[in-house]
Design a protein around this motif. Sequence first.
Motif, PDB file in Angstrom:
ATOM      1  N   ALA C  78       0.746  -1.297  -0.030  1.00  0.00           N
ATOM      2  CA  ALA C  78      -0.050  -0.204   0.050  1.00  0.00           C
ATOM      3  C   ALA C  78       0.828   1.283   0.185  1.00  0.00           C
ATOM      4  CB  ALA C  78      -1.034  -0.116   1.084  1.00  0.00           C
ATOM      5  N   ALA C  79       2.030   1.109   0.826  1.00  0.00           N
ATOM      6  CA  ALA C  79       2.491   2.561   0.955  1.00  0.00           C
ATOM      7  C   ALA C  79       3.394   2.478  -0.460  1.00  0.00           C
ATOM      8  CB  ALA C  79       3.637   2.110   1.959  1.00  0.00           C
ATOM      9  N   ALA C  80       3.645   1.679  -1.017  1.00  0.00           N
ATOM     10  CA  ALA C  80       4.435   1.610  -2.421  1.00  0.00           C
ATOM     11  C   ALA C  80       3.818   2.290  -3.412  1.00  0.00           C
ATOM     12  CB  ALA C  80       5.001   0.410  -2.723  1.00  0.00           C
ATOM     13  N   GLY C  81       2.425   2.156  -3.379  1.00  0.00           N
ATOM     14  CA  GLY C  81       1.658   3.006  -4.239  1.00  0.00           C
ATOM     15  C   GLY C  81       0.758   2.104  -4.881  1.00  0.00           C
ATOM     16  N   ILE C  82       0.179   0.888  -4.351  1.00  0.00           N
ATOM     17  CA  ILE C  82      -0.912   0.352  -4.770  1.00  0.00           C
ATOM     18  C   ILE C  82      -2.054   0.082  -3.818  1.00  0.00           C
ATOM     19  CG2 ILE C  82      -1.619  -1.971  -5.737  1.00  0.00           C
ATOM     20  CD1 ILE C  82       1.153  -2.969  -6.510  1.00  0.00           C
ATOM     21  N   ALA C  83      -3.268   0.762  -4.374  1.00  0.00           N
ATOM     22  CA  ALA C  83      -4.441   0.642  -3.576  1.00  0.00           C
ATOM     23  C   ALA C  83      -5.288   0.072  -3.958  1.00  0.00           C
ATOM     24  CB  ALA C  83      -4.795   2.318  -3.284  1.00  0.00           C
ATOM     25  N   ARG C  84      -6.217  -0.359  -3.209  1.00  0.00           N
ATOM     26  CA  ARG C  84      -7.162  -1.356  -3.757  1.00  0.00           C
ATOM     27  C   ARG C  84      -8.662  -0.892  -3.000  1.00  0.00           C
ATOM     28  NH1 ARG C  84      -7.722  -7.349  -1.761  1.00  0.00           N
ATOM     29  NH2 ARG C  84      -9.758  -6.966  -2.762  1.00  0.00           N
ATOM     30  N   THR C  85     -10.016  -1.378  -3.869  1.00  0.00           N
ATOM     31  CA  THR C  85     -11.098  -1.358  -3.167  1.00  0.00           C
ATOM     32  C   THR C  85     -11.594  -2.573  -2.904  1.00  0.00           C
ATOM     33  OG1 THR C  85     -12.295  -1.139  -5.112  1.00  0.00           O
ATOM     34  CG2 THR C  85     -11.478   1.003  -4.099  1.00  0.00           C
ATOM     35  N   TYR C  86     -12.768  -2.929  -2.118  1.00  0.00           N
ATOM     36  CA  TYR C  86     -13.281  -4.170  -2.021  1.00  0.00           C
ATOM     37  C   TYR C  86     -14.536  -4.292  -2.864  1.00  0.00           C
ATOM     38  CZ  TYR C  86      -9.627  -5.131   1.255  1.00  0.00           C
ATOM     39  OH  TYR C  86      -8.390  -5.374   1.950  1.00  0.00           O
ATOM     40  N   GLN C  87     -14.951  -5.533  -3.314  1.00  0.00           N
ATOM     41  CA  GLN C  87     -16.058  -5.877  -4.002  1.00  0.00           C
ATOM     42  C   GLN C  87     -17.173  -5.382  -3.276  1.00  0.00           C
ATOM     43  OE1 GLN C  87     -16.203  -9.772  -5.209  1.00  0.00           O
ATOM     44  NE2 GLN C  87     -18.161  -9.579  -6.129  1.00  0.00           N
ATOM     45  N   ILE C  88     -17.218  -6.201  -1.886  1.00  0.00           N
ATOM     46  CA  ILE C  88     -18.415  -5.726  -1.146  1.00  0.00           C
ATOM     47  C   ILE C  88     -17.801  -4.691  -0.149  1.00  0.00           C
ATOM     48  CG2 ILE C  88     -19.878  -6.202   0.677  1.00  0.00           C
ATOM     49  CD1 ILE C  88     -19.304  -9.120  -0.312  1.00  0.00           C
ATOM     50  N   ALA C  89     -18.401  -3.215  -0.228  1.00  0.00           N
ATOM     51  CA  ALA C  89     -17.682  -2.267   0.550  1.00  0.00           C
ATOM     52  C   ALA C  89     -17.412  -2.443   1.890  1.00  0.00           C
ATOM     53  CB  ALA C  89     -18.412  -0.957   0.441  1.00  0.00           C
ATOM     54  N   ARG C  90     -16.293  -2.144   2.459  1.00  0.00           N
ATOM     55  CA  ARG C  90     -16.029  -2.738   4.016  1.00  0.00           C
ATOM     56  C   ARG C  90     -15.419  -1.126   4.565  1.00  0.00           C
ATOM     57  NH1 ARG C  90     -12.436  -7.919   2.888  1.00  0.00           N
ATOM     58  NH2 ARG C  90     -11.642  -7.701   5.036  1.00  0.00           N
ATOM     59  N   PRO C  91     -16.359  -0.157   4.864  1.00  0.00           N
ATOM     60  CA  PRO C  91     -15.955   0.522   5.653  1.00  0.00           C
ATOM     61  C   PRO C  91     -15.448   0.383   7.100  1.00  0.00           C
ATOM     62  CG  PRO C  91     -18.253   0.811   5.398  1.00  0.00           C
ATOM     63  CD  PRO C  91     -17.957  -0.401   4.565  1.00  0.00           C
TER      64      PRO C  91
END
Lengths: 311, 291, 254
Positions: C78-91
């Motif tokens: 994540a810190a290196a610059g790859i971010a992701r979202t989740y299929q089912i939102a997980r706030p």
Amino acid sequence: MRGRALIAFIIVVTILALVPPFLNGYARSLLYITVLYVALAYAWNVISGYAGYLSFGQVTFFGLGAYTTAISVVRGHLPWWEGALLGGLISAALAVPLGYLMLRLRGAFFALGMLGLAQTLQVVANSWQLTGGGAGLFLPPGSNALPVYYWTLVIGLLTFAATLFIDRSAFGLRLQALREDEQVASTLGVHVTTTKVWAFVISAIVPGLLGGGYAWYLTYVEPVSAFATRFDLQAVAMTILGGIGTVWGPLIGGVLMSQVSEMLAAQYPQAYLMSFGGLVVVLLVFLPRGIAPAVSAALARRRARGAQGHQ
Amino acid sequence: MHAALIGQLTIDGLLVGGVYALSALGLNVIFGVMRIVNLAHGEFVIGAALLAAVLFERWHANLFVVLPLAFVLAFGLGALIQRAFLRRLPEDLASAETTSLLMTFGLSYFFVGAWLAFFSGNFRSVPYLTGAWTIGPFSIAQARLVAFVASGIIAVLLAMLLRYTALGRSIRATSQNLQGALACGVDVERVRTLSFALGTAIAAASGCLLILIFTVNPETGANVTLASFAVIALGGLGNYAGTLVGAAVIGLAVSFTGYFATAQVAQAAPYVLFILVLLVRPAGILGKSGA
Amino acid sequence: MSAPLLEIENVSRAFGGVRALDGVSLRVNQGEILCIIGPNGAGKTTLFNIISGVMRPSSGDVRFQGESIVRWPPQRIAAAGIARTYQIARPFVRLCVRDNVAVGALVRERTLERARCAAQEILESVGLAALADRPAGTLTLTQRKRLEVARALALRPKLLLLDEVMAGLTPTEIDAMGDFIEQLQERGIAAIGGVEHVMRVVMRISHRIVVLDFGKKIADGTPAEIAADPRVGEAYFGTSLDGAGASSPTKGQS
């Protein structure tokens, strides 16, 4: 904290620091017990409230501190506070590897793991010669409760300060994020393991430091009372009453319940367990977030109304 | 160490394991349906054990009369607790887990206090079936064998209930797939109440059998919870064959440490095993539940 | 052209006997928008889990900016610059919306204050600023989807992994999300979108499309090439090319 809150805080701390020498022994011990239980509730609140790892065995470190101090005094002839300090250090040193191992467990596994750890140390204390077996260890009698009180007050204030810091810092936000969802927190760049091990260390060092004072205050340690899970029940009940995972929760709950707790536990243990156990259940149904959020919501409303009034 | 001694301790341990298996089954039924680990489980076991002991002391009540009585009482108590408290757990899974643990933790102490008030803190046992049969070099304590066999019968009845009745099918459906069960018109709320009641009743039944073997007081409940949970951790959640294996391992651990160390150390043995297993398999069986 | 941003080489992952991914290779260039299409269970989420470090592949390598990241923990990726979202939102349901985003911003910002400030800016850009103080648990499904994206952006990623961002959205919202993804490249962010249906938007925004089927890559090319590919055409365009977006609004949520 600013303005009036800060002034109120300074006044309260000044009273807590200056008044005890003028109190009689009974009142002094009431005050000591309150400060002790509030501090223990604050310590529990870090790992269980902010990090979300419910521990029903933080008393492990309290007992460890108590025994370290007793052994240092009886076998090593150290002053009690050196023993208590050592107890804190040992607790912290143990909490690091223990944290790495135990915090891989989740939910019930962690909760029961810690509960079992306390039980196991109780068995160890019961069976080991160094700890005096089931009879425990007796410390020199006639000890003065006042130094123990100040020791506890200082550690309590430091724990409170730590909670304030956690509540307002990046560390605290990371802690709360991993409480909500560890995997998501990690993919948002949170170093999950390190963060929660730190929280665990904070929650271990405080009872570790306080256990020694308690042993000196009681003038003895024995396995059952040193590792009594009632200390965790108490921290749980107080923190939930005040507000779990909040800055003021342990203080509110602790002040309200310490005296009842001490009186009932000593004189009517059945009623103590039933009322504290029952209270936890009832609170979770009717006031799950505790008093602190309700109070701050009311204050916010009043402030909002005040602001309108000025317009 | 003599082979005969090993054999003897093995027999003792396996027989005790049967009772642990029954208690763990109760915990398993509740977890399966409600995703709750009931931390007050041991208190229900101990409550029934003490009830059996007191009734035996007073009126020499036969355990096999007390067992159905305790079963029914615990069933009602379990249903009541579910309806009054556990039903109100929050919706989202993460805080429901936290709340359920805190709640059953509170319940466990409530009942420790209640049992202390009802039964006092005295250690009790039931001096019933104190004889032993001798087979070759081994002696088989009657109480242990009877407890083992009775546990087995109750477990088989439970398995039949789960397999062949409508309630059992609903319980299994809800355990496997909540959404699916809801979609198929299962009254999930009712199933939850009945499973919590059933789990509690099974705990009580195992308590009536445990008292044939062990001496207990109100404060030993936590050890039973830990031991039952250790059985599940070892054997695998929802895995009935695994539960038997786990129970055998725990039974053996208790039996061997009880002989070579003290009874106290034997109480810690399930816990130590439990931790060792989890360290090897850290996700545990509940590894998924964190997500 | 410079070296690719992300290279996935022969990645496989098995669960029990099932091969969720079977020797998949692909590359993503700087600022490129790549859509991975395939039905539920084709292996899209598994691939995202592997890239983001949540899961290790059974074999194969993942390189980001030339460095193998396959053994890195998620927070380092994540810190290196790859971010992701989740299929089912997980706030983080009990944290407020702003703090949800601030968690990611902490990777770049030293203090909590500055992270919250950065979070506020991002919330404005995704239209959630008005809800910043609300607990994330009170958001609607659509708002949760946007929060997922906002949180990911807070990492200031070079590569954004969007797992089923279109699922559960209305046709209008799908178009809005498409526009949003298109704008990413102006900010120099590459994106991999995992998409089950909604071919219309995919065709519009993608530079390149990869088709996964039962864990295998069956096609890789520009939208035009993909549309012309007989194997793909049959599966995805045979029925209807433009109405597909609205065909299955709730898929992928269960």
